[in-house]
Write a protein that holds these residues in place. Sequence first.
Motif, PDB file in Angstrom:
ATOM      1  N   GLY A   2     -15.316   4.890 -71.960  1.00 14.20           N
ATOM      2  CA  GLY A   2     -14.207   3.945 -71.934  1.00 14.20           C
ATOM      3  C   GLY A   2     -13.942   3.473 -70.520  1.00 14.20           C
ATOM      4  N   VAL A   3     -13.453   2.253 -70.382  1.00 15.60           N
ATOM      5  CA  VAL A   3     -13.181   1.684 -69.069  1.00 15.60           C
ATOM      6  C   VAL A   3     -11.981   2.411 -68.444  1.00 15.60           C
ATOM      7  CG1 VAL A   3     -12.540  -0.415 -67.826  1.00 15.60           C
ATOM      8  CG2 VAL A   3     -14.069  -0.544 -69.791  1.00 15.60           C
ATOM      9  N   GLY A   4     -12.177   2.931 -67.238  1.00 18.02           N
ATOM     10  CA  GLY A   4     -11.099   3.601 -66.528  1.00 18.02           C
ATOM     11  C   GLY A   4     -10.887   5.051 -66.907  1.00 18.02           C
TER      12      GLY A   4
ATOM     13  N   LEU B   9      -7.323  14.658 -66.593  1.00 22.73           N
ATOM     14  CA  LEU B   9      -7.950  13.614 -67.398  1.00 22.73           C
ATOM     15  C   LEU B   9      -7.127  12.333 -67.329  1.00 22.73           C
ATOM     16  CD1 LEU B   9      -8.683  15.772 -70.564  1.00 22.73           C
ATOM     17  CD2 LEU B   9     -10.351  15.044 -68.880  1.00 22.73           C
ATOM     18  N   ALA B  10      -7.773  11.212 -66.997  1.00 26.43           N
ATOM     19  CA  ALA B  10      -7.151   9.891 -67.044  1.00 26.43           C
ATOM     20  C   ALA B  10      -7.791   9.159 -68.214  1.00 26.43           C
ATOM     21  CB  ALA B  10      -7.383   9.141 -65.739  1.00 26.43           C
ATOM     22  N   LEU B  11      -7.047   9.013 -69.321  1.00 18.46           N
ATOM     23  CA  LEU B  11      -7.622   8.502 -70.565  1.00 18.46           C
ATOM     24  C   LEU B  11      -6.938   7.236 -71.068  1.00 18.46           C
ATOM     25  CD1 LEU B  11      -8.027  11.911 -72.391  1.00 18.46           C
ATOM     26  CD2 LEU B  11      -9.784  10.624 -71.209  1.00 18.46           C
ATOM     27  N   GLY B  12      -6.321   6.476 -70.172  1.00 23.59           N
ATOM     28  CA  GLY B  12      -5.703   5.227 -70.586  1.00 23.59           C
ATOM     29  C   GLY B  12      -4.261   5.357 -71.030  1.00 23.59           C
ATOM     30  N   TYR B  13      -3.686   6.531 -70.960  1.00 22.26           N
ATOM     31  CA  TYR B  13      -2.270   6.704 -71.248  1.00 22.26           C
ATOM     32  C   TYR B  13      -1.479   6.405 -69.976  1.00 22.26           C
ATOM     33  CZ  TYR B  13      -3.900   9.183 -75.417  1.00 22.26           C
ATOM     34  OH  TYR B  13      -4.508   9.500 -76.587  1.00 22.26           O
ATOM     35  N   THR B  14      -0.145   6.381 -70.059  1.00 23.34           N
ATOM     36  CA  THR B  14       0.664   6.071 -68.880  1.00 23.34           C
ATOM     37  C   THR B  14       0.569   7.171 -67.819  1.00 23.34           C
ATOM     38  OG1 THR B  14       2.587   7.057 -69.964  1.00 23.34           O
ATOM     39  CG2 THR B  14       2.332   4.665 -70.126  1.00 23.34           C
ATOM     40  N   HIS B  15       0.384   8.420 -68.230  1.00 22.74           N
ATOM     41  CA  HIS B  15       0.268   9.524 -67.288  1.00 22.74           C
ATOM     42  C   HIS B  15      -1.055  10.240 -67.510  1.00 22.74           C
ATOM     43  CE1 HIS B  15       4.312   8.735 -66.282  1.00 22.74           C
ATOM     44  NE2 HIS B  15       4.896   9.422 -67.243  1.00 22.74           N
ATOM     45  N   ASN B  16      -1.523  10.919 -66.476  1.00 24.32           N
ATOM     46  CA  ASN B  16      -2.714  11.753 -66.611  1.00 24.32           C
ATOM     47  C   ASN B  16      -2.398  12.987 -67.440  1.00 24.32           C
ATOM     48  OD1 ASN B  16      -3.958   9.914 -65.003  1.00 24.32           O
ATOM     49  ND2 ASN B  16      -4.367  11.312 -63.308  1.00 24.32           N
ATOM     50  N   ILE B  17      -3.419  13.553 -68.075  1.00 20.56           N
ATOM     51  CA  ILE B  17      -3.272  14.785 -68.852  1.00 20.56           C
ATOM     52  C   ILE B  17      -3.839  15.923 -68.011  1.00 20.56           C
ATOM     53  CG2 ILE B  17      -3.982  16.000 -70.942  1.00 20.56           C
ATOM     54  CD1 ILE B  17      -4.234  13.212 -72.263  1.00 20.56           C
ATOM     55  N   TYR B  18      -3.021  16.959 -67.805  1.00 21.78           N
ATOM     56  CA  TYR B  18      -3.459  18.140 -67.064  1.00 21.78           C
ATOM     57  C   TYR B  18      -3.613  19.291 -68.045  1.00 21.78           C
ATOM     58  CZ  TYR B  18      -2.042  15.488 -62.978  1.00 21.78           C
ATOM     59  OH  TYR B  18      -1.916  14.519 -62.024  1.00 21.78           O
ATOM     60  N   MET B  19      -4.747  19.976 -67.982  1.00 22.04           N
ATOM     61  CA  MET B  19      -5.016  21.087 -68.900  1.00 22.04           C
ATOM     62  C   MET B  19      -5.478  22.296 -68.084  1.00 22.04           C
ATOM     63  SD  MET B  19      -7.514  21.080 -72.174  1.00 22.04           S
ATOM     64  CE  MET B  19      -7.685  22.500 -73.208  1.00 22.04           C
ATOM     65  N   GLN B  20      -4.744  23.398 -68.216  1.00 25.05           N
ATOM     66  CA  GLN B  20      -5.107  24.642 -67.539  1.00 25.05           C
ATOM     67  C   GLN B  20      -6.084  25.404 -68.425  1.00 25.05           C
ATOM     68  OE1 GLN B  20      -4.006  25.643 -64.417  1.00 25.05           O
ATOM     69  NE2 GLN B  20      -5.485  27.288 -64.600  1.00 25.05           N
TER      70      GLN B  20
END
Length: 183
Positions: free
Chosen positions: A91-93, A105-116
């Motif tokens: 996916g783009v971006g 993870l930057a997956l096109g949502y407004t905020h990045n997803i952080y996973m420990q």
Amino acid sequence: MSRIGKLPIHIPSGVTVNIKDSVVTVKGPKGELSQTVNPDITVTIENNNIVLTRPTDDIEHRSLHGLYRSLINNMVIGVSEGYKKELELVGVGYRASNTGQLLDLALGYTHNIYMQLPPEVKVETKSERNKNPLILLESADKQLIGQICSKIRSFRMPEPYKGKGIRFVGEEVRRKSGKSAGK
């Protein structure tokens, strides 16, 4: 007779197996895993092989026989060779990076997803120009690595119209043509 359950599990060199009070513990160069076995299923070590036997041919005993044989086999393979999974972000971006055990993870949502991620799993991310970002996961525990891959994938499932999302490397996503093809 269970075809999977009756197969003996070969113990490779460098791997030690301990059986105590229906708990099987497997140690190897990649780590240590343990599994509690139902008391009805007997686990024995015979000339460098692990053999599982069941008391009767009940449906429950037959299913448990194959289940515990598979779980113990996965543990032996995990501590000797380990398991590796590769996820690809299409996916783009879409971007992935890690600092230690924290996956960003930057997956096109407004905020990045952080996973420990747990310490049993080694994570590495690769981003090359003109290629999709990759997430490389490695662990001795097959169940744990599968569960983590499923969780990461659930953030952006591969969709059939544009093919965007998180998928395993080499996975084929069935594409649909959309509403313009119906006319």
